[in-house]
Design an enzyme around this catalytic site. Structure first.
Site, short mmCIF file in Angstrom:
data_model
loop_
_atom_site.label_atom_id
_atom_site.label_comp_id
_atom_site.label_asym_id
_atom_site.label_seq_id
_atom_site.Cartn_x
_atom_site.Cartn_y
_atom_site.Cartn_z
N SER A 29 0.87 -1.28 0.00
CA SER A 29 0.07 0.08 -0.14
C SER A 29 0.93 1.10 0.12
O SER A 29 2.30 1.12 -0.01
CB SER A 29 -0.82 -0.09 1.38
N LYS A 30 0.27 2.48 0.11
CA LYS A 30 0.96 3.67 -0.01
C LYS A 30 1.94 3.94 1.07
O LYS A 30 3.29 4.50 0.76
CB LYS A 30 0.08 4.75 0.19
N ARG A 31 1.70 3.05 2.18
CA ARG A 31 2.63 3.28 3.09
C ARG A 31 4.18 2.66 3.04
O ARG A 31 5.07 2.83 3.72
CB ARG A 31 2.23 2.71 4.72
N HIS A 32 4.04 1.70 1.99
CA HIS A 32 5.36 1.26 1.67
C HIS A 32 6.10 1.85 0.68
O HIS A 32 6.99 1.36 0.47
CB HIS A 32 4.86 -0.32 1.18
N GLY A 33 5.50 3.06 0.20
CA GLY A 33 6.38 3.80 -0.78
C GLY A 33 5.90 3.73 -2.39
O GLY A 33 4.64 3.79 -2.42
#
Length: 476
Positions: A246-250
């Site tokens: 997801s976005k939190r992983h970059g």
């Protein structure tokens, strides 16, 4: 995009069917790659279908982002990209075929009634069954809006999946699925089945978030008397923390990886190994990947993004890449570097001279730009702090003596320069470090660089001597 679909006699026909979200998701890129490889492996065809029925999201810019991402990755598709929206009339036609066969029915329940039925079915542990399954449509009040629902069988659903094995769902898990909404527009599962059938798709490789859809779609295939394709539902990509990417992983999009300086062949190779294996082989050319790819190599366990492994694989492909191509690709990554020469011809000349060495020292084009910076710094450059530390008065005097010898050197080659630097250190009766450190500061200004003899070779006699001369004075 072309809505016309033709069948051929090719043995394997695969497809990639993304929704236009504004970028090509890295998971989608892997799905496209697997389908592309499967088709190539068997001399078949690979098609692209844009599932653009959501008109609010399906802008041309969003579609172009997917097309551009696939093109950059080198995943070419057969024919024109197909628009699912353009085929809505065909989807409606098939819904009416199901009505005529008694495999679908018109449901006149209002949204509130449907919710009440759903709540009741959930409480009783069964699937939603519309009361209109067996009622005469003539009983419906005039001008009442209706949906067209699939008459879900009251038998278990079994799907033989090339990755997941045999998957079974109890009949109670599948509602009477809506095929046409009350406004007459087709729903996703109907449209997908019709499109895949009409395109002659034989194998569908996609994320396991579609596994339940595979069960629902199998019911529709069976009701129409159409042969099911081979399904292969692959686990989604996870981040390094084991959670769904997801976005939190970059970085999520192929374009992000392009912007970070990864080569398309490097990303292709990495994605290939992200959920598929062929023994212990890590590095693949395209030809090797095509020859080796099969569904039996797909893994059941979710794959995790590993940037270290991506860098390793991309670094290998970078080292194998054509020098002229890299010299062109690296230029945009140089634009962020301060105080570099603007002359494009000199830039390309020096990059090409150094590329065979520099490309083995970087994992990405961004790193290659950093490794190339010493070649392209404008002179004279003012050194301070750590970069200037090796240049004390004694070192500057030594640079003057070295400059004199280098200026008289016959043959400006790496071998000749290596020998001359060695001889100079011996003549000065000092360790090579006392020569190398100030010389490196003068030649590179503290930027990363390879062996000094190589640096001087790449810069050329005139530029190398000018840089040394610039630092011979304490006023530099």
């Amino acid at each position: 995009m072309n809505s016309h679909v033709q069948n051929t006699d090719n043995p394997i026909r695969t497809r990639f069917a993304p929704s236009p979200t504004g970028f090509l998701h890295i998971g989608g890129a892997r799905t496209a790659l697997f389908n592309w490889l499967l088709a190539k492996r068997h001399g078949g065809q690979f098609f692209l279908r844009i599932e653009d029925t959501d008109r609010a999201r399906s802008t041309q810019a969003a579609v172009d982002a997917i097309l551009d991402g696939l093109s950059w990755l080198g995943l070419d598709w057969d024919g024109d990209a197909i628009s699912q929206f353009d085929r809505a009339d065909r989807h409606v036609e098939v819904a009416h075929e199901l009505l005529a066969k008694g495999q679908a029915f018109k449901c006149y329940c209002s949204p509130d009634e449907v919710q009440e039925l759903r709540d009741q079915a959930f409480a009783e542990g069964r699937a939603l069954r519309s009361p209109w399954r067996d009622r005469d449509p003539a009983d419906a009040p005039a001008d009442t809006p209706f949906t067209v629902r699939f008459r879900a069988p009251d038998s278990d659903v079994t799907l033989k999946d090339a990755v997941q094995g045999e998957v079974r769902w109890a009949a109670k898990e599948f509602d009477d699925l809506i095929l046409l909404r009350s406004d007459g527009t087709p729903t996703y599962n109907l449209a997908v089945v019709v499109d895949d059938h009409d395109m002659g798709i034989t194998h569908i490789v996609r994320g396991d978030d579609h596994l339940v859809n595979g069960g629902r779609q199998s019911q529709i295939y069976d009701a129409l008397g159409w042969e099911r394709p081979v399904f292969a539902h692959i686990p989604l990509i996870h981040g390094d923390d084991g959670k769904k990417l997801s976005k939190r992983h970059g970085a999520l999009g192929a374009e992000d990886y392009r912007a970070m300086g990864y080569l398309p062949e490097g990303l292709r190779n990495y994605l290939l190994r992200l959920g598929w294996s062929h023994g212990d082989q890590e590095i693949f050319t395209d030809a090797e990947a095509i020859a080796a790819f099969d569904l039996s190599g797909l893994n059941k366990a979710p794959a995790r993004m590993d940037m270290g492994k991506l860098n390793h694989i991309n670094g290998h492909h970078l080292a194998q890449a054509d020098d002229t191509r890299l010299a062109e690709l690296v230029v945009p990554f140089l634009d962020g570097l301060e105080n570099r020469i603007a002359d494009a011809e000199i830039t390309q000349q020096r990059l090409l001279a150094a590329m065979p060495v520099l490309k083995t020292r970087a994992a990405t084009l961004a790193e290659l730009a950093q490794q190339s910076y010493f070649l392209l710094k404008n002179r004279p450059f003012h050194l301070e702090g750590k970069a200037a530390k090796p240049l004390n008065d004694e070192a500057r005097q030594r640079l003057y003596r070295l400059f004199t010898r280098l200026a008289d050197l016959n043959g400006w080659t790496e071998k000749a320069l290596t020998e001359e630097l060695k001889n100079f250190a011996e003549a000065e009766e000092i360790g090579f470090g006392k020569v190398g450190q100030p010389l490196r500061a003068a030649l590179t200004g503290g930027a990363p660089a390879p062996d000094l003899a190589q640096v001087m070779t790449f810069l050329g006699r005139e530029e190398a001597l000018d840089r040394i001369k610039d630092q011979m004075s304490a006023d530099a």
